[in-house]
Design a protein around this motif. Sequence first.
Motif, PDB file in Angstrom:
ATOM      1  N   PHE A 102       1.142  -1.389   0.308  1.00 29.95           N
ATOM      2  CA  PHE A 102       0.352   0.124   0.348  1.00 29.95           C
ATOM      3  C   PHE A 102       0.883   1.530   0.038  1.00 29.95           C
ATOM      4  CE2 PHE A 102      -0.182  -1.665   4.446  1.00 29.95           C
ATOM      5  CZ  PHE A 102       1.172  -0.723   5.190  1.00 29.95           C
ATOM      6  N   GLY A 103       1.775   1.347  -0.009  1.00 26.49           N
ATOM      7  CA  GLY A 103       3.283   2.547   0.198  1.00 26.49           C
ATOM      8  C   GLY A 103       4.300   2.068   1.013  1.00 26.49           C
ATOM      9  N   VAL A 104       4.604   3.511   1.542  1.00 27.29           N
ATOM     10  CA  VAL A 104       6.218   3.478   1.892  1.00 27.29           C
ATOM     11  C   VAL A 104       5.815   4.058   3.869  1.00 27.29           C
ATOM     12  CG1 VAL A 104       8.295   4.416   2.138  1.00 27.29           C
ATOM     13  CG2 VAL A 104       7.840   3.677   0.001  1.00 27.29           C
ATOM     14  N   VAL A 105       6.339   3.395   4.415  1.00 31.72           N
ATOM     15  CA  VAL A 105       6.530   3.536   6.025  1.00 31.72           C
ATOM     16  C   VAL A 105       7.916   4.202   6.133  1.00 31.72           C
ATOM     17  CG1 VAL A 105       4.907   3.630   8.180  1.00 31.72           C
ATOM     18  CG2 VAL A 105       3.890   2.240   5.995  1.00 31.72           C
ATOM     19  N   LEU A 106       8.190   4.942   6.961  1.00 28.77           N
ATOM     20  CA  LEU A 106       8.813   5.708   7.148  1.00 28.77           C
ATOM     21  C   LEU A 106       9.394   5.523   8.825  1.00 28.77           C
ATOM     22  CD1 LEU A 106      12.057   6.595   5.759  1.00 28.77           C
ATOM     23  CD2 LEU A 106      11.282   8.945   6.395  1.00 28.77           C
ATOM     24  N   PHE A 107      10.695   4.708   8.933  1.00 26.57           N
ATOM     25  CA  PHE A 107      10.641   4.468  10.870  1.00 26.57           C
ATOM     26  C   PHE A 107      12.197   5.195  10.256  1.00 26.57           C
ATOM     27  CE2 PHE A 107       8.119   0.952   9.327  1.00 26.57           C
ATOM     28  CZ  PHE A 107       6.619   0.480  10.380  1.00 26.57           C
ATOM     29  N   THR A 108      12.438   5.481  11.653  1.00 24.59           N
ATOM     30  CA  THR A 108      13.782   6.257  12.250  1.00 24.59           C
ATOM     31  C   THR A 108      13.783   5.669  13.644  1.00 24.59           C
ATOM     32  OG1 THR A 108      12.566   8.367  13.362  1.00 24.59           O
ATOM     33  CG2 THR A 108      13.523   7.876  10.520  1.00 24.59           C
ATOM     34  N   ILE A 109      14.557   5.578  14.360  1.00 21.90           N
ATOM     35  CA  ILE A 109      15.396   5.671  15.407  1.00 21.90           C
ATOM     36  C   ILE A 109      17.089   6.198  15.579  1.00 21.90           C
ATOM     37  CG2 ILE A 109      16.864   3.458  15.392  1.00 21.90           C
ATOM     38  CD1 ILE A 109      16.910   3.174  18.812  1.00 21.90           C
ATOM     39  N   SER A 110      16.407   7.456  16.238  1.00 24.50           N
ATOM     40  CA  SER A 110      17.866   8.349  16.553  1.00 24.50           C
ATOM     41  C   SER A 110      18.736   8.555  18.111  1.00 24.50           C
ATOM     42  CB  SER A 110      18.000  10.061  16.237  1.00 24.50           C
ATOM     43  OG  SER A 110      16.207  10.060  14.841  1.00 24.50           O
ATOM     44  N   ILE A 111      19.573   9.057  17.868  1.00 22.40           N
ATOM     45  CA  ILE A 111      20.348   8.038  19.894  1.00 22.40           C
ATOM     46  C   ILE A 111      21.068   9.988  19.603  1.00 22.40           C
ATOM     47  CG2 ILE A 111      21.977   7.375  20.840  1.00 22.40           C
ATOM     48  CD1 ILE A 111      20.822   4.913  19.757  1.00 22.40           C
ATOM     49  N   LYS A 112      20.455  10.778  20.553  1.00 25.36           N
ATOM     50  CA  LYS A 112      20.645  11.498  21.375  1.00 25.36           C
ATOM     51  C   LYS A 112      22.317  11.819  21.866  1.00 25.36           C
ATOM     52  CE  LYS A 112      16.517  13.212  22.842  1.00 25.36           C
ATOM     53  NZ  LYS A 112      15.705  14.387  22.342  1.00 25.36           N
TER      54      LYS A 112
END
Lengths: 293, 127
Positions: free
Chosen positions: A283-293
């Motif tokens: 059904f399309g693209v889903v974007l996941f992110t994880i950013s370590i601060k």
Amino acid sequence: MFTQFFGSYLLNKKIVSPENLRVAMEKKDSTRVKLGVLAINAGYMTAKQVDAVHRKQATVDKRIGDIAVEMGYLTSEQVEELLSSQKTGCLLLGQALVDMGCLTNEEFENVLTSYKKENNLTDKDFTEDDNKKASEVISSFYDIDGEYAMYVSEYVNILFKNLIRFVGDDFTPLVSAELADSDTAVTQEICGEFCAVTSIGAGDAAAVAFASRFSEEQLTENDEYTKDVISEFLNLNNGLYNVNISNSTGKELGLTPQAVSTVGEAAKINAKLMLTVPVEFSFGVVLFTISIK
Amino acid sequence: MATEISKAKVLICDDSMMVRKLMKRLLGEYGITDIYEASNGQEAVEKFVDVSPDITFMDIVMPVMTGVEALKLIKASAPDAKIVMATSVGTEGNLSEAIKYGATDFLQKPVEEEQLTKLLDNFFKEA
């Protein structure tokens, strides 16, 4: 989860088109893995031998296994073993592509061999619950390294398991994808031993489809409820991640309440390490992110 | 305390509309119809005073006030309150903190019908 990375491998090597991969991903659950593909995966037969058995079968009324035994390619014990072995997702995907005419048995043999070799996998590793191997494949695919590598690769590992469990297994990890800055994003912080901002971003249509699958409801608009559903997926995923980290390392991580924003805002985080994990569903693209601060 | 399922009052406290909707459906299927909702810990404390529910299902990670803070406040004024922590963050730390402050039980999210039914069966058997 090897299935999804195998699909990505086929795509990146331009062995199959995105459209054919999408169709094969959807078809694989109703596909029956044939003895030839199982024998190739186990290394018992070459693709040429499988093709020879298939040619022979066209002339006689016998089962493939019996013909392979008669031709001396397999023993009866090997046929039994193959027929009772676990039909993993990679093989289902491969079989679906062979059935669709996108791959010959020989092409399948070659690509499976190179995929296993590049990822240091054996056919036994294809059992989906091999957590250590899955983490290795993830680290290699996303080139995850450094101080937080273990936490980040474990995050992606849990994320993919939860996607398979709660949304569907018909997705392919992409190397990169572009979403509009104005697209919806939900974010949540994980804090403790380290502090990370996690997010899920998607355009309107993909957000609605993703939320519909997770909530098992027919949603039609990217409204407050749809965003609430995506937020709950993020919260569930992060909660299960924290439990996993707590169980495996004894370290307690906390969560902040989720916030709804945009993909543009979510990308502005000043992070030491930011991993973007775009996945393409039918059904399309889903974007996941994880950013370590 | 109500011992009849049909007369039981239940408070669901969760910031997710989806979870509240799901819980309402599952409780309804169990035969519980007198259901109240709160979307954060503070609302839950206020609603608890208003309706004196027989059981409260309490999420942990919520805006305004966490579920554990709400648990502490409710138990301080109503020591017999039956509060079930319903969360995906069932870490040892969270569970032991909730038990310390008097939580009755724990429900792992995503909430499954079988798990909820078992918990409610035990509750009504004991009651």
